[in-house]
Design a protein around this motif. Structure first.
Motif, mmCIF file in Angstrom:
data_model
loop_
_atom_site.group_PDB
_atom_site.id
_atom_site.type_symbol
_atom_site.label_atom_id
_atom_site.label_comp_id
_atom_site.label_asym_id
_atom_site.label_seq_id
_atom_site.Cartn_x
_atom_site.Cartn_y
_atom_site.Cartn_z
ATOM 1 N N PHE A 234 13.169 4.523 -1.158
ATOM 2 C CA PHE A 234 14.078 3.495 -0.641
ATOM 3 C C PHE A 234 13.277 2.365 0.012
ATOM 4 N N MET A 235 12.323 2.726 0.854
ATOM 5 C CA MET A 235 11.539 1.726 1.584
ATOM 6 C C MET A 235 10.719 0.837 0.646
ATOM 7 N N VAL A 236 10.034 1.470 -0.321
ATOM 8 C CA VAL A 236 9.181 0.655 -1.204
ATOM 9 C C VAL A 236 10.026 -0.240 -2.105
ATOM 10 N N THR A 237 11.202 0.250 -2.511
ATOM 11 C CA THR A 237 12.072 -0.584 -3.356
ATOM 12 C C THR A 237 12.499 -1.838 -2.598
ATOM 13 N N LYS A 238 12.901 -1.656 -1.354
ATOM 14 C CA LYS A 238 13.308 -2.817 -0.548
ATOM 15 C C LYS A 238 12.150 -3.803 -0.370
ATOM 16 N N VAL B 141 8.684 -13.972 -22.547
ATOM 17 C CA VAL B 141 8.972 -13.988 -21.115
ATOM 18 C C VAL B 141 7.733 -13.505 -20.368
ATOM 19 N N LEU B 142 7.284 -14.312 -19.411
ATOM 20 C CA LEU B 142 6.124 -13.943 -18.599
ATOM 21 C C LEU B 142 6.536 -12.913 -17.552
ATOM 22 N N CYS B 143 5.705 -11.884 -17.398
ATOM 23 C CA CYS B 143 6.006 -10.803 -16.459
ATOM 24 C C CYS B 143 4.718 -10.350 -15.757
ATOM 25 N N THR B 144 4.889 -9.520 -14.726
ATOM 26 C CA THR B 144 3.716 -9.067 -13.958
ATOM 27 C C THR B 144 3.271 -7.653 -14.311
ATOM 28 N N ASP B 145 4.193 -6.807 -14.783
ATOM 29 C CA ASP B 145 3.893 -5.407 -15.095
ATOM 30 C C ASP B 145 3.804 -4.579 -13.804
ATOM 31 N N GLY B 146 2.793 -4.887 -12.977
ATOM 32 C CA GLY B 146 2.639 -4.198 -11.699
ATOM 33 C C GLY B 146 1.968 -5.119 -10.710
ATOM 34 N N LYS B 147 2.753 -5.938 -10.012
ATOM 35 C CA LYS B 147 2.181 -7.002 -9.177
ATOM 36 C C LYS B 147 1.291 -6.471 -8.060
ATOM 37 N N GLY B 148 1.555 -5.226 -7.617
ATOM 38 C CA GLY B 148 0.746 -4.648 -6.545
ATOM 39 C C GLY B 148 -0.617 -4.198 -7.037
ATOM 40 N N VAL B 149 -0.593 -3.338 -8.042
ATOM 41 C CA VAL B 149 -1.849 -2.783 -8.566
ATOM 42 C C VAL B 149 -2.720 -3.863 -9.190
ATOM 43 N N PHE B 150 -2.106 -4.788 -9.935
ATOM 44 C CA PHE B 150 -2.895 -5.829 -10.606
ATOM 45 C C PHE B 150 -3.076 -7.082 -9.755
ATOM 46 N N SER C 199 -0.234 -3.868 -1.200
ATOM 47 C CA SER C 199 -1.167 -3.184 -0.298
ATOM 48 C C SER C 199 -0.586 -3.095 1.116
ATOM 49 N N THR C 200 0.235 -4.082 1.497
ATOM 50 C CA THR C 200 0.888 -4.059 2.817
ATOM 51 C C THR C 200 1.804 -2.844 2.935
ATOM 52 N N THR C 201 2.592 -2.606 1.886
ATOM 53 C CA THR C 201 3.499 -1.449 1.891
ATOM 54 C C THR C 201 2.707 -0.145 1.838
ATOM 55 N N ILE C 202 1.643 -0.126 1.058
ATOM 56 C CA ILE C 202 0.801 1.082 0.975
ATOM 57 C C ILE C 202 0.263 1.437 2.360
ATOM 58 N N GLU C 203 -0.182 0.424 3.098
ATOM 59 C CA GLU C 203 -0.725 0.684 4.443
ATOM 60 C C GLU C 203 0.367 1.214 5.374
ATOM 61 N N VAL D 291 9.499 -4.217 -2.294
ATOM 62 C CA VAL D 291 9.189 -4.862 -3.584
ATOM 63 C C VAL D 291 10.189 -5.976 -3.877
ATOM 64 N N ILE D 292 11.477 -5.710 -3.638
ATOM 65 C CA ILE D 292 12.510 -6.730 -3.892
ATOM 66 C C ILE D 292 12.290 -7.943 -2.984
ATOM 67 N N LYS D 293 12.020 -7.696 -1.698
ATOM 68 C CA LYS D 293 11.771 -8.798 -0.755
ATOM 69 C C LYS D 293 10.598 -9.659 -1.208
ATOM 70 N N GLU D 294 9.531 -9.008 -1.685
ATOM 71 C CA GLU D 294 8.330 -9.747 -2.109
ATOM 72 C C GLU D 294 8.597 -10.577 -3.357
ATOM 73 N N PHE D 295 9.350 -10.028 -4.305
ATOM 74 C CA PHE D 295 9.714 -10.815 -5.492
ATOM 75 C C PHE D 295 10.575 -12.019 -5.082
ATOM 76 N N ALA D 296 11.522 -11.796 -4.175
ATOM 77 C CA ALA D 296 12.388 -12.892 -3.718
ATOM 78 C C ALA D 296 11.567 -13.989 -3.042
ATOM 79 N N ALA D 297 10.591 -13.584 -2.227
ATOM 80 C CA ALA D 297 9.731 -14.563 -1.534
ATOM 81 C C ALA D 297 8.884 -15.367 -2.514
ATOM 82 N N ASP D 298 8.681 -14.815 -3.716
ATOM 83 C CA ASP D 298 7.880 -15.490 -4.744
ATOM 84 C C ASP D 298 8.736 -16.362 -5.665
#
Length: 349
Positions: free
Chosen positions: A74-78, A279-288, A23-27, A80-87
């Motif tokens: 490009f922006m959203v990919t970066k 393997v546990l996964c999120t599918d779509g961590k933003g939407v869900f 939601s942060t990136t969406i805003e 998303v990657i940063k957020e996964f790394a922080a997790d």
């Protein structure tokens, strides 16, 4: 206790780029596109865990409107990657369907290039995460578009220095039939691409599932209704066990998507109890609105897993990645280096 789950090194293998956007990136995107007049959706965008299924589908539409240019991809990919790394995710396979931007000049090729450039930049910035990419075939495009995606995947498979590792088949499971996609998937396999196939997200398509399993895929996405207790069959289970096909299991997504009634009833339990690769996964961590640490926490609670079992689940996930053996070996070393500190911390709490 969330500290353990976040500190636990993790592998994410089922992450659709667009539904992973937070939601942060969406805003951030909305500020750049005031003409879309999406502001009235802010309540839904900020709802997080309380978002209904219908609102999740509305989110998909908003995200597609906001990501129609190379710059935004490009922006959203970066982000998303940063957020996964922080997790605490150390290895990530993103997937996305290449698409055009009608008014922005974005082509399917430049769409993929933008994603790969973002991955490379994250590497150059020494982010503690290894990211690879799967091109997705959307069932709604049919076999002709599927074959075009395979050709594009082949081009990047040979030129991306190992960043493109596979192909994903996804999209509305009620659209099209498996037989339309067997040839493109076989063509991808012959090139050397790994295959992740969404299967059994809806009931009563046993004939289709048998066709897909005839490939067989390298990993199965969801697999909700494959086992006999969910309407599948012993025959299907036997094929999956024989080939030891790992299953990408997305707890929150399935409960939110209402294909599974509750976490306790999730088919993770069936496969995990049978000792099958999971393997546990999120599918779509933003939407869900659930990151991978939360998925591990939910699994611990719903299936009464110990911290040691969570560790093993994460460690074994390394076996199922599409990157080469050298990458797996590096990741195993990384996990083993982190293990003593992680469990010492648990003991001293």
């Amino acid at each position: 206790m969330m500290q353990f789950h976040q500190a636990l090194p993790k592998v994410e293998l089922h992450a659709h780029l667009n539904t992973c956007i937070s939601s942060t990136t969406i805003e951030k995107l909305m500020l750049q596109k005031p003409h879309l007049n999406i502001q009235h959706n802010m309540t839904m965008i900020r709802k997080g865990q309380t978002r209904t299924l219908e609102e999740c589908f509305d989110m998909f539409k908003i995200i597609h409107q906001l990501t129609d240019s190379v710059e935004h991809i490009f922006m959203v990919t970066k982000d998303v990657i940063k957020e996964f790394a922080a997790d605490g995710v150390k290895y990530l396979e993103l997937r996305s369907t290449p698409r055009d931007g009608n008014t922005t000049g974005m082509s399917k090729k430049s769409y993929v290039e933008a994603i790969l450039e973002a991955i490379k930049q994250c590497r150059q910035e020494n982010m503690d995460i290894d990211v690879r990419f799967l091109l997705s075939i959307d069932r709604r495009g049919g076999p002709t578009v599927a074959m075009e995606t395979v050709k594009l995947a082949e081009e990047f498979f040979t030129s991306s220095d190992g960043l493109v590792v596979g192909l994903d088949l996804s999209g509305d499971p009620e659209v099209g039939h498996a037989k339309s996609f067997i040839d493109p998937l076989n063509a991808a396999r012959n090139i050397g691409l790994k295959l992740a196939v969404h299967m059994a997200e809806v009931q009563n398509k046993n004939e289709e599932w048998e066709l897909f399993l005839g490939l067989p895929p390298d990993r199965i996405g969801h697999g909700t209704f494959l086992h006999p207790e969910a309407g599948g069959s012993d025959q299907l289970v036997n094929i999956i066990k024989k080939h030891q096909i790992p299953i990408e299991l997305c707890l929150t997504s399935n409960v939110k998507g209402q294909t599974v009634s509750s976490y306790n009833c999730h088919h993770f339990q069936y496969w995990y109890n049978h000792g099958h690769p999971c393997v546990l996964c999120t599918d779509g961590k933003g939407v869900f609105a659930s990151n991978l640490s939360q998925e591990y926490q939910i699994a611990e609670s719903a299936f009464n897993l110990s911290k040691a079992q969570l560790w093993d689940l994460s460690f074994r996930s390394i076996n199922y990645i599409f990157a080469p053996e050298s990458v797996k070996s590096h990741l195993r070393s990384q996990w083993n280096d982190l293990k003593p500190g992680l469990f010492n911390e648990v003991l001293h709490k």
